[in-house]
Design a protein around this motif. Structure first.
Motif, PDB file in Angstrom:
ATOM      1  N   GLY A  29       0.819  -1.219  -0.163  1.00 58.52           N
ATOM      2  CA  GLY A  29      -0.032   0.130   0.048  1.00 58.52           C
ATOM      3  C   GLY A  29       0.982   1.202   0.033  1.00 58.52           C
ATOM      4  O   GLY A  29       0.601   2.164  -0.481  1.00 58.52           O
ATOM      5  N   LEU A  30       2.008   1.214   0.777  1.00 58.51           N
ATOM      6  CA  LEU A  30       2.820   2.284   0.771  1.00 58.51           C
ATOM      7  C   LEU A  30       4.372   1.668   0.776  1.00 58.51           C
ATOM      8  O   LEU A  30       4.708   1.266   1.962  1.00 58.51           O
ATOM      9  CB  LEU A  30       2.508   3.152   1.823  1.00 58.51           C
ATOM     10  CG  LEU A  30       3.291   4.561   2.063  1.00 58.51           C
ATOM     11  CD1 LEU A  30       3.384   5.449   0.925  1.00 58.51           C
ATOM     12  CD2 LEU A  30       3.062   5.125   3.682  1.00 58.51           C
ATOM     13  N   PRO A  31       4.961   1.543  -0.456  1.00 61.38           N
ATOM     14  CA  PRO A  31       6.270   0.928  -0.267  1.00 61.38           C
ATOM     15  C   PRO A  31       7.203   1.342   0.581  1.00 61.38           C
ATOM     16  O   PRO A  31       7.259   2.663   0.622  1.00 61.38           O
ATOM     17  CB  PRO A  31       6.573   1.076  -1.809  1.00 61.38           C
ATOM     18  CG  PRO A  31       5.393   0.954  -2.604  1.00 61.38           C
ATOM     19  CD  PRO A  31       4.500   1.868  -1.651  1.00 61.38           C
ATOM     20  N   GLY A  32       7.954   0.772   1.204  1.00 58.11           N
ATOM     21  CA  GLY A  32       8.966   1.240   2.244  1.00 58.11           C
ATOM     22  C   GLY A  32       8.336   1.730   3.510  1.00 58.11           C
ATOM     23  O   GLY A  32       9.004   2.641   4.341  1.00 58.11           O
ATOM     24  N   LYS A  33       7.305   1.597   3.708  1.00 60.60           N
ATOM     25  CA  LYS A  33       6.424   2.298   4.663  1.00 60.60           C
ATOM     26  C   LYS A  33       7.017   2.351   6.330  1.00 60.60           C
ATOM     27  O   LYS A  33       7.076   3.396   6.786  1.00 60.60           O
ATOM     28  CB  LYS A  33       4.929   1.695   5.023  1.00 60.60           C
ATOM     29  CG  LYS A  33       4.017   2.415   6.018  1.00 60.60           C
ATOM     30  CD  LYS A  33       2.757   1.641   6.168  1.00 60.60           C
ATOM     31  CE  LYS A  33       2.568   0.304   6.247  1.00 60.60           C
ATOM     32  NZ  LYS A  33       1.203  -0.363   6.129  1.00 60.60           N
ATOM     33  N   ASN A  34       7.496   1.050   6.610  1.00 59.35           N
ATOM     34  CA  ASN A  34       7.849   0.793   7.822  1.00 59.35           C
ATOM     35  C   ASN A  34       9.292   1.811   8.142  1.00 59.35           C
ATOM     36  O   ASN A  34       9.624   1.871   9.438  1.00 59.35           O
ATOM     37  CB  ASN A  34       8.184  -0.649   8.222  1.00 59.35           C
ATOM     38  CG  ASN A  34       6.857  -1.278   8.510  1.00 59.35           C
ATOM     39  OD1 ASN A  34       5.892  -0.638   9.226  1.00 59.35           O
ATOM     40  ND2 ASN A  34       6.725  -2.458   8.095  1.00 59.35           N
ATOM     41  N   ILE A  35      10.005   2.071   7.111  1.00 59.85           N
ATOM     42  CA  ILE A  35      11.240   2.881   7.429  1.00 59.85           C
ATOM     43  C   ILE A  35      10.971   4.207   6.802  1.00 59.85           C
ATOM     44  O   ILE A  35      11.793   5.077   6.782  1.00 59.85           O
ATOM     45  CB  ILE A  35      12.497   2.330   6.869  1.00 59.85           C
ATOM     46  CG1 ILE A  35      12.449   2.037   5.433  1.00 59.85           C
ATOM     47  CG2 ILE A  35      12.945   1.048   7.592  1.00 59.85           C
ATOM     48  CD1 ILE A  35      13.471   1.480   4.613  1.00 59.85           C
ATOM     49  N   ARG A  36       9.815   4.601   6.387  1.00 59.93           N
ATOM     50  CA  ARG A  36       9.683   6.217   5.857  1.00 59.93           C
ATOM     51  C   ARG A  36       9.758   7.073   7.080  1.00 59.93           C
ATOM     52  O   ARG A  36       9.127   6.731   7.818  1.00 59.93           O
ATOM     53  CB  ARG A  36       8.217   6.285   5.041  1.00 59.93           C
ATOM     54  CG  ARG A  36       7.785   7.421   4.547  1.00 59.93           C
ATOM     55  CD  ARG A  36       6.533   7.188   4.187  1.00 59.93           C
ATOM     56  NE  ARG A  36       6.074   8.667   3.113  1.00 59.93           N
ATOM     57  CZ  ARG A  36       6.237   8.761   1.977  1.00 59.93           C
ATOM     58  NH1 ARG A  36       6.646   7.718   1.081  1.00 59.93           N
ATOM     59  NH2 ARG A  36       5.831   9.928   1.371  1.00 59.93           N
ATOM     60  N   PRO A  37      10.401   8.090   6.775  1.00 58.56           N
ATOM     61  CA  PRO A  37      10.763   9.256   7.773  1.00 58.56           C
ATOM     62  C   PRO A  37       9.248   9.781   7.979  1.00 58.56           C
ATOM     63  O   PRO A  37       8.482  10.237   7.344  1.00 58.56           O
ATOM     64  CB  PRO A  37      11.425  10.401   7.132  1.00 58.56           C
ATOM     65  CG  PRO A  37      12.351   9.488   6.109  1.00 58.56           C
ATOM     66  CD  PRO A  37      11.342   8.401   5.341  1.00 58.56           C
ATOM     67  N   LEU A  38       8.901   9.800   9.464  1.00 60.69           N
ATOM     68  CA  LEU A  38       7.887  10.500   9.882  1.00 60.69           C
ATOM     69  C   LEU A  38       8.208  11.439  11.171  1.00 60.69           C
ATOM     70  O   LEU A  38       8.676  10.958  12.092  1.00 60.69           O
ATOM     71  CB  LEU A  38       6.965   9.542  10.324  1.00 60.69           C
ATOM     72  CG  LEU A  38       5.653   9.932  11.246  1.00 60.69           C
ATOM     73  CD1 LEU A  38       4.625  10.730  10.311  1.00 60.69           C
ATOM     74  CD2 LEU A  38       4.686   8.927  11.947  1.00 60.69           C
TER      75      LEU A  38
END
Length: 242
Positions: free
Chosen positions: A19-28
Motif C-alpha cells: 500500500g505504501l512501499p517502504g512504509k516501515n522505514i519512511r521518515p515520520l
C-alpha cells in the motif's frame, strides 16, 4: 518487569508493504516509522526487552539505531501478506526461549500506530495486572461516536438508503441516549504469553479494552494516512512548545 513478571515488547516491521512501499522505514516527523513503537517500548517502566521482528537486515539495523534489539531475522515464510501474525509472534517467543530468555507478557506495538506512547503501554499493563486472574490480555479500543453503528445505513440497488439497525429514520435514537461502543484500534496488544500460546489470539473472552484517545487510534495504511498523522504530530509539538 511488572509484579515480578518479565515483559517483552515486539515490534513487527516486514519489508514488503504494498500500500505504501517502504512504509516501515519512511521518515515520520524526524524518525523512521518503525522507530516510533521502539521508542514507546523503550520508554516504558515495565518493558524488559524491545525486539524487532523483520525479514530485512536493513530494517533491523535501523531499529537497532533507535534502541531495539535484533537477535534474529524473521523467516520469509512468516513475512508474506498472507502469513498469520500469531506465527511470527510465536517464532519470536520460541527463538528467545531457545536461548533461555523467557517472558510472562508480550506487548505488540505496530509501526502503523505511531501515536501510541510509553504511558499507554504502562497504563495498559497496570490495568491487565490489576485484573489478576479475570483477564489474560488487553487491547487498544477507541469509542465509536460519529461512526456509531446505530447510524449506519444500507444502500439498496436503486440507490436509496435505509437504517441498518432501526425500522425507520424516525426511529433513530438520539446520540446522547446510546450506550457507548468501541472498535479495536490496533494501538497496542498485550497478552500473557501462556494465554497467547493457548488461544493464538489477543482477543477472546478474557480480554480487556484499553480505551485510547481518538487521535491515537489513527493508523497508517496509505499515503493519506501518513500525511494526516504527520500533520497531527507537528500540531501537537507546536501545542507543547507554546
Amino acid at each position: 518487569m511488572i509484579n515480578g513478571r518479565r515483559v517483552l515488547a515486539l515490534v513487527p516491521a516486514r519489508a514488503g508493504s504494498k500500500g505504501l512501499p517502504g512504509k516501515n522505514i519512511r521518515p515520520l516527523h524526524g524518525k523512521p516509522l518503525l522507530a516510533w513503537p521502539v521508542c514507546a517500548a523503550r520508554g516504558s517502566r515495565y518493558v524488559d526487552r524491545t525486539v524487532i521482528s523483520t525479514d530485512d537486515a536493513g530494517y533491523a539495523a535501523i531499529a537497532v539505531e533507535h534502541g531495539a534489539e535484533a537477535p534474529f531475522l524473521r523467516p520469509a515464510a512468516l513475512a508474506s501478506d498472507t502469513a498469520a501474525s500469531i506465527d511470527f509472534i510465536l517464532h519470536a517467543l520460541d527463538t528467545l526461549e531457545a536461548v533461555g530468555d523467557a517472558y510472562d507478557y508480550l506487548v505488540l506495538l505496530e509501526p502503523t500506530s505511531p501515536m501510541t506512547e510509553a504511558s499507554d503501554v504502562d497504563a495498559a499493563l497496570e490495568q491487565l495486572v490489576a485484573a489478576n486472574t479475570s483477564a489474560e490480555a488487553i487491547v487498544g479500543v477507541t469509542p465509536l461516536e460519529t461512526s456509531h453503528p446505530a447510524f449506519a445505513v444500507r444502500r439498496d440497488q436503486d440507490g436509496t438508503i435505509r437504517p441498518l439497525l432501526s425500522d425507520s429514520f424516525a426511529a433513530l435514537p438520539r446520540r446522547q441516549d446510546l450506550d457507548p461502543v468501541f472498535a479495536l484500534d490496533g494501538s497496542l496488544y498485550i497478552s500473557s504469553v501462556a494465554a497467547l500460546r493457548r488461544t493464538r489470539s489477543f482477543a477472546h473472552e478474557h480480554t480487556l479494552g484499553y480505551v485510547t484517545d481518538r487521535f491515537k487510534a489513527l493508523e497508517i495504511d496509505d499515503l493519506v494516512d501518513f500525511v494526516c498523522i504527520e500533520a497531527l504530530m507537528a500540531h501537537r509539538l507546536r501545542e507543547a512548545q507554546a
